[in-house]
Design a protein around this motif. Sequence first.
Motif, PDB file in Angstrom:
ATOM      1  N   LEU A  44       0.656  -1.240  -0.302  1.00 41.84           N
ATOM      2  CA  LEU A  44      -0.186   0.365   0.617  1.00 41.84           C
ATOM      3  C   LEU A  44       1.312   1.548  -0.346  1.00 41.84           C
ATOM      4  N   PHE A  45       1.971   0.878   0.268  1.00 40.15           N
ATOM      5  CA  PHE A  45       3.794   2.024   0.319  1.00 40.15           C
ATOM      6  C   PHE A  45       3.808   2.242  -1.138  1.00 40.15           C
ATOM      7  N   GLY A  46       3.324   1.504  -1.923  1.00 42.39           N
ATOM      8  CA  GLY A  46       3.899   1.895  -3.387  1.00 42.39           C
ATOM      9  C   GLY A  46       4.606   0.726  -3.464  1.00 42.39           C
ATOM     10  N   GLY A  47       5.481   0.932  -5.167  1.00 41.23           N
ATOM     11  CA  GLY A  47       6.721   0.532  -5.711  1.00 41.23           C
ATOM     12  C   GLY A  47       7.050  -0.840  -5.756  1.00 41.23           C
ATOM     13  N   LYS A  48       6.170  -1.642  -5.445  1.00 42.68           N
ATOM     14  CA  LYS A  48       6.045  -2.668  -5.541  1.00 42.68           C
ATOM     15  C   LYS A  48       4.601  -4.355  -5.307  1.00 42.68           C
ATOM     16  N   GLY A  49       4.332  -4.812  -6.638  1.00 46.83           N
ATOM     17  CA  GLY A  49       3.583  -5.594  -5.992  1.00 46.83           C
ATOM     18  C   GLY A  49       3.783  -5.978  -7.512  1.00 46.83           C
ATOM     19  N   SER A  50       2.616  -7.789  -7.849  1.00 42.06           N
ATOM     20  CA  SER A  50       2.787  -8.670  -8.624  1.00 42.06           C
ATOM     21  C   SER A  50       1.233  -8.284  -9.379  1.00 42.06           C
ATOM     22  N   ILE A  51       0.774  -8.637 -11.116  1.00 37.56           N
ATOM     23  CA  ILE A  51      -0.134  -9.397 -11.129  1.00 37.56           C
ATOM     24  C   ILE A  51      -0.853 -10.984 -10.709  1.00 37.56           C
ATOM     25  N   LEU A  52       0.232 -11.730 -10.668  1.00 37.74           N
ATOM     26  CA  LEU A  52      -0.083 -12.403 -10.051  1.00 37.74           C
ATOM     27  C   LEU A  52      -0.233 -13.205  -8.408  1.00 37.74           C
ATOM     28  N   GLY A  53       0.338 -12.438  -7.810  1.00 34.72           N
ATOM     29  CA  GLY A  53       0.140 -12.574  -6.390  1.00 34.72           C
ATOM     30  C   GLY A  53      -1.149 -11.838  -6.185  1.00 34.72           C
ATOM     31  N   SER A  54      -1.422 -10.781  -6.816  1.00 25.75           N
ATOM     32  CA  SER A  54      -2.830 -10.546  -7.051  1.00 25.75           C
ATOM     33  C   SER A  54      -3.854 -11.271  -7.453  1.00 25.75           C
ATOM     34  N   LEU A  55      -4.235 -12.200  -7.901  1.00 23.96           N
ATOM     35  CA  LEU A  55      -4.852 -13.697  -8.648  1.00 23.96           C
ATOM     36  C   LEU A  55      -5.272 -13.868  -7.662  1.00 23.96           C
ATOM     37  N   PHE A  56      -4.195 -14.817  -6.978  1.00 20.48           N
ATOM     38  CA  PHE A  56      -3.796 -15.725  -5.874  1.00 20.48           C
ATOM     39  C   PHE A  56      -4.524 -15.128  -4.446  1.00 20.48           C
ATOM     40  N   GLY A  57      -4.681 -13.936  -4.331  1.00 18.88           N
ATOM     41  CA  GLY A  57      -5.145 -13.100  -3.458  1.00 18.88           C
ATOM     42  C   GLY A  57      -6.824 -13.397  -3.752  1.00 18.88           C
ATOM     43  N   VAL A  58      -7.381 -13.038  -5.034  1.00 16.03           N
ATOM     44  CA  VAL A  58      -8.615 -13.477  -5.743  1.00 16.03           C
ATOM     45  C   VAL A  58      -8.655 -14.671  -4.924  1.00 16.03           C
ATOM     46  N   ALA A  59      -8.333 -15.825  -5.698  1.00 11.20           N
ATOM     47  CA  ALA A  59      -8.789 -16.751  -5.417  1.00 11.20           C
ATOM     48  C   ALA A  59      -9.105 -17.301  -4.001  1.00 11.20           C
ATOM     49  N   LEU A  60      -7.657 -16.570  -2.566  1.00 10.41           N
ATOM     50  CA  LEU A  60      -7.766 -16.921  -2.054  1.00 10.41           C
ATOM     51  C   LEU A  60      -9.427 -16.450  -1.096  1.00 10.41           C
ATOM     52  N   LEU A  61      -9.819 -14.965  -1.804  1.00 11.05           N
ATOM     53  CA  LEU A  61     -10.595 -15.126  -1.092  1.00 11.05           C
ATOM     54  C   LEU A  61     -12.120 -14.910  -1.286  1.00 11.05           C
ATOM     55  N   GLN A  62     -12.217 -15.513  -2.880  1.00  6.33           N
ATOM     56  CA  GLN A  62     -13.624 -16.228  -3.729  1.00  6.33           C
ATOM     57  C   GLN A  62     -14.051 -17.831  -2.751  1.00  6.33           C
ATOM     58  N   MET A  63     -12.433 -18.093  -2.931  1.00  2.00           N
ATOM     59  CA  MET A  63     -12.410 -19.561  -1.803  1.00  2.00           C
ATOM     60  C   MET A  63     -13.239 -19.117  -0.182  1.00  2.00           C
ATOM     61  N   VAL A  64     -12.373 -18.989   0.053  1.00  2.00           N
ATOM     62  CA  VAL A  64     -13.158 -18.288   1.018  1.00  2.00           C
ATOM     63  C   VAL A  64     -14.840 -18.099   1.485  1.00  2.00           C
ATOM     64  N   ALA A  65     -15.172 -17.042  -0.125  1.00  2.00           N
ATOM     65  CA  ALA A  65     -16.826 -16.956   0.219  1.00  2.00           C
ATOM     66  C   ALA A  65     -17.412 -18.040  -0.509  1.00  2.00           C
ATOM     67  N   ASN A  66     -17.290 -18.762  -0.400  1.00  2.00           N
ATOM     68  CA  ASN A  66     -17.956 -20.517  -1.686  1.00  2.00           C
ATOM     69  C   ASN A  66     -17.277 -21.508  -0.551  1.00  2.00           C
ATOM     70  N   GLY A  67     -16.787 -21.401   0.517  1.00  2.00           N
ATOM     71  CA  GLY A  67     -16.730 -22.391   1.487  1.00  2.00           C
ATOM     72  C   GLY A  67     -17.492 -22.117   2.785  1.00  2.00           C
ATOM     73  N   LEU A  68     -17.797 -20.499   2.714  1.00  2.00           N
ATOM     74  CA  LEU A  68     -18.635 -20.842   4.129  1.00  2.00           C
ATOM     75  C   LEU A  68     -20.223 -20.617   3.551  1.00  2.00           C
ATOM     76  N   VAL A  69     -20.614 -20.160   2.312  1.00  2.00           N
ATOM     77  CA  VAL A  69     -21.546 -20.967   1.946  1.00  2.00           C
ATOM     78  C   VAL A  69     -22.081 -22.558   1.394  1.00  2.00           C
ATOM     79  N   LEU A  70     -21.077 -23.377   1.077  1.00  2.00           N
ATOM     80  CA  LEU A  70     -20.759 -24.237   1.321  1.00  2.00           C
ATOM     81  C   LEU A  70     -21.106 -25.496   3.033  1.00  2.00           C
ATOM     82  N   ALA A  71     -20.452 -24.082   3.668  1.00  2.00           N
ATOM     83  CA  ALA A  71     -20.287 -24.542   5.277  1.00  2.00           C
ATOM     84  C   ALA A  71     -22.013 -24.084   5.252  1.00  2.00           C
ATOM     85  N   HIS A  72     -23.088 -23.539   5.203  1.00  2.00           N
ATOM     86  CA  HIS A  72     -23.568 -23.171   6.185  1.00  2.00           C
ATOM     87  C   HIS A  72     -23.404 -21.326   7.022  1.00  2.00           C
ATOM     88  N   ILE A  73     -22.391 -20.807   6.649  1.00  2.00           N
ATOM     89  CA  ILE A  73     -22.001 -20.256   7.500  1.00  2.00           C
ATOM     90  C   ILE A  73     -22.647 -18.440   7.130  1.00  2.00           C
TER      91      ILE A  73
END
Length: 337
Positions: free
Chosen positions: A266-295
């Motif tokens: 967040l302070f700039g100068g560093k980052g990668s597209i691939l890392g961001s995609l993994f971040g999206v995948a992680l959050l999407q898996m959590v959201a989907n898993g919570l639905v399947l777990a009826h949470i």
Amino acid sequence: MSATFTGATRRYTGTLGEVLLRNTVLIAAAVVFVAFSLASSKFASGSNLRNIAIQGSGSAVMAVGMTFVIITAGIDLSIGAILFLSTAGVAELFVHGLPVVWAPLVAVLFGLGLGALNGASIAFVGINPLIVTLATLNLYRGVGGHLTGFSTVYLPPGMTKFGTGTVASIPAPIVVAAVVALVGGVVLRRTVFGRHVQAIGANAEAARNLGLPVRRVLVGVYAISGLTAAFAGLIENGRLGALQPTVGLGEELTVITAVVLGGTSLFGGKGSILGSLFGVALLQMVANGLVLAHISPYVFDMLRASVLIVAVLIGTSRARGLRAVPIVRRGRLEVGP
């Protein structure tokens, strides 16, 4: 002998720690995948994984643009509103005779222009990115609401192909996300513009002193963010076959969290597209898993906010000693520690 062994152990431990830090999001995604697979037999099924990929495609596309923005030490809170307004504007033009074949292109140009407006306000007027995009979040959402009357607008079949079509039997949302991510990665890592983005995020004043076109780059970065938000609008609204007044609400927080989870500072100068995609995948898996777990879905909101706070705290501690500084070697600009 013992001193040598101790030194080697410390070096190994340090190296292992660095590897774990660099791959935190990948390790977390693997842990989440295994945990939810054990909790529900449906989670790891091919149909569910395909569903996760499709549902996360819009966020993945926006994460590409947001990665550019955050690398410059900026922020874009208006992407959800641009997602809404770009499709709303095209839907209004369609009612007034715009050929549906031109709709996707016009929507993307809308997003590009709205993002460029954000960038110009930041780069040439000098307003803080947080203030600018917070204001345009409400402005763009309000304009889109005025055009649609804050009611559901059903889209013609020609405007739904990005959300429901297929390319060689692969769902179009996944293809679009993959292409946008590939292009974004090449631009960030292999072009002069990408090196300028990283240098400005590392130290904008030094980049300006080196003669870099800081203002033009910032406008370009926010234009890219608007462009990717418009593409996400074509995907998400296309999947539904309709434009709903609540589409994109709060999605900026999900995207920002994913990008920061993926290692972009967040302070700039560093980052990668691939890392961001993994971040999206992680959050999407959590959201989907919570639905399947009826949470309750509100648990995801709490987790998302907590993860962002922790990521910011970790980023703050790292920034004290690891902030990148632009340097010049052999007549060319590079970014290094």
